[in-house]
Design an enzyme around this catalytic site. Structure first.
Site, PDB file in Angstrom:
ATOM      1  N   GLY A   1      35.882  24.467  -8.898  1.00  0.00           N
ATOM      2  CA  GLY A   1      36.884  24.878  -7.925  1.00  0.00           C
ATOM      3  C   GLY A   1      36.871  23.969  -6.715  1.00  0.00           C
TER       4      GLY A   1
ATOM      5  N   CYS B   1      28.314  23.294  -4.823  1.00  0.00           N
ATOM      6  CA  CYS B   1      29.558  23.146  -4.069  1.00  0.00           C
ATOM      7  C   CYS B   1      29.785  21.659  -3.882  1.00  0.00           C
ATOM      8  CB  CYS B   1      29.403  23.840  -2.711  1.00  0.00           C
ATOM      9  SG  CYS B   1      30.831  23.642  -1.625  1.00  0.00           S
ATOM     10  N   LEU B   2      31.019  21.215  -4.092  1.00  0.00           N
ATOM     11  CA  LEU B   2      31.283  19.780  -3.977  1.00  0.00           C
ATOM     12  C   LEU B   2      31.016  19.263  -2.558  1.00  0.00           C
ATOM     13  CD1 LEU B   2      34.483  19.340  -6.199  1.00  0.00           C
ATOM     14  CD2 LEU B   2      32.096  18.908  -6.799  1.00  0.00           C
TER      15      LEU B   2
ATOM     16  N   HIS C   1      33.608  32.225  -4.177  1.00  0.00           N
ATOM     17  CA  HIS C   1      33.140  30.987  -3.541  1.00  0.00           C
ATOM     18  C   HIS C   1      34.300  30.261  -2.845  1.00  0.00           C
ATOM     19  CE1 HIS C   1      30.500  27.227  -3.595  1.00  0.00           C
ATOM     20  NE2 HIS C   1      31.680  26.791  -3.193  1.00  0.00           N
TER      21      HIS C   1
ATOM     22  N   HIS D   1      35.665  29.604   1.430  1.00  0.00           N
ATOM     23  CA  HIS D   1      36.018  28.353   2.116  1.00  0.00           C
ATOM     24  C   HIS D   1      37.211  28.556   3.048  1.00  0.00           C
ATOM     25  CE1 HIS D   1      33.365  25.279   0.563  1.00  0.00           C
ATOM     26  NE2 HIS D   1      33.587  25.623  -0.695  1.00  0.00           N
TER      27      HIS D   1
END
Ligand code: ZN
Length: 198
Positions: free
Chosen positions: A46, A93-94, A137, A141
């Protein structure tokens, strides 16, 4: 195809609550395309708009497995209307390269949002599956929250962040989740955790 730069932890954009999208303009559609390109290029499940520098209430995700057909999903102006149950999960998480930590999540979630054409939809994800966790998640953000705020082990997380050269935990942002933690521990007693690679 445009792969955008992913903003990493420490940048204030990640802590800024995002604004609603009023019109799904060509610019917004292009942003969404680029978000998919960026997510797939980084092998992410995502990606939320703030992670590429735009504080808009948009996230994309694809919970398909390696050998499955892609399942791209867009969520514009999403609202989690119900969540319940408790699980823990190791998440990455990126915006935190190579960091995986044990976080608390709800097991089930119902979300309302608009798709790329502005059509409203409601989606329910149950059983603590990847989709249920990814929705929580990515939704975080948009609120300026991050997965580290749900950490089950503050000290372990501090060490990992330090090891990866990222800024320290922000104690003021840690979420009070005593009830969730209690339920997770009750479940662990009933079903001892099995270690598996995810
Ligand atoms: Zn993330």
């Amino acid at each position: 195809m445009t792969v955008l730069k992913v903003i990493t932890y420490g940048n204030n954009i990640l802590r800024t609550p995002s604004k609603e999208v009023h019109k799904i303009s060509a610019k917004i559609q292009k942003l969404i395309d680029d978000m998919f390109d960026t997510m797939y290029a980084n092998n992410g499940v995502g990606l939320a708009a703030p992670q590429v520098g735009y504080n808009y209430r948009i996230f994309v995700l694809d919970d398909s497995g390696e050998k499955e057909q892609p399942r791209p999903k867009v969520f514009i102006n999403p609202k989690i209307i119900k969540k319940h149950g408790a699980i823990n999960s190791y998440e990455g998480c990126l915006s935190f390269p190579d960091v995986y930590i044990n976080v608390r999540r709800c097991e089930n979630v119902i979300i309302k949002a608009k798709d790329i054409k502005g059509r409203p939809f409601t989606l329910e994800a149950t059983g603590g599956i990847l989709l249920a966790r990814a929705i929580q998640h990515e939704y975080d953000h948009l609120e300026g929250n991050l997965f580290i705020d749900h950490t089950r082990n503050r000290f372990e997380t501090e060490n990992i962040l330090q090891e990866k050269g990222l800024p320290a935990l922000e104690p003021d942002n840690l979420l009070e989740e005593a009830e969730l933690e209690e339920k997770i521990q009750e479940n662990e007693v009933k079903n001892p955790p099995v270690t598996n690679a995810t």
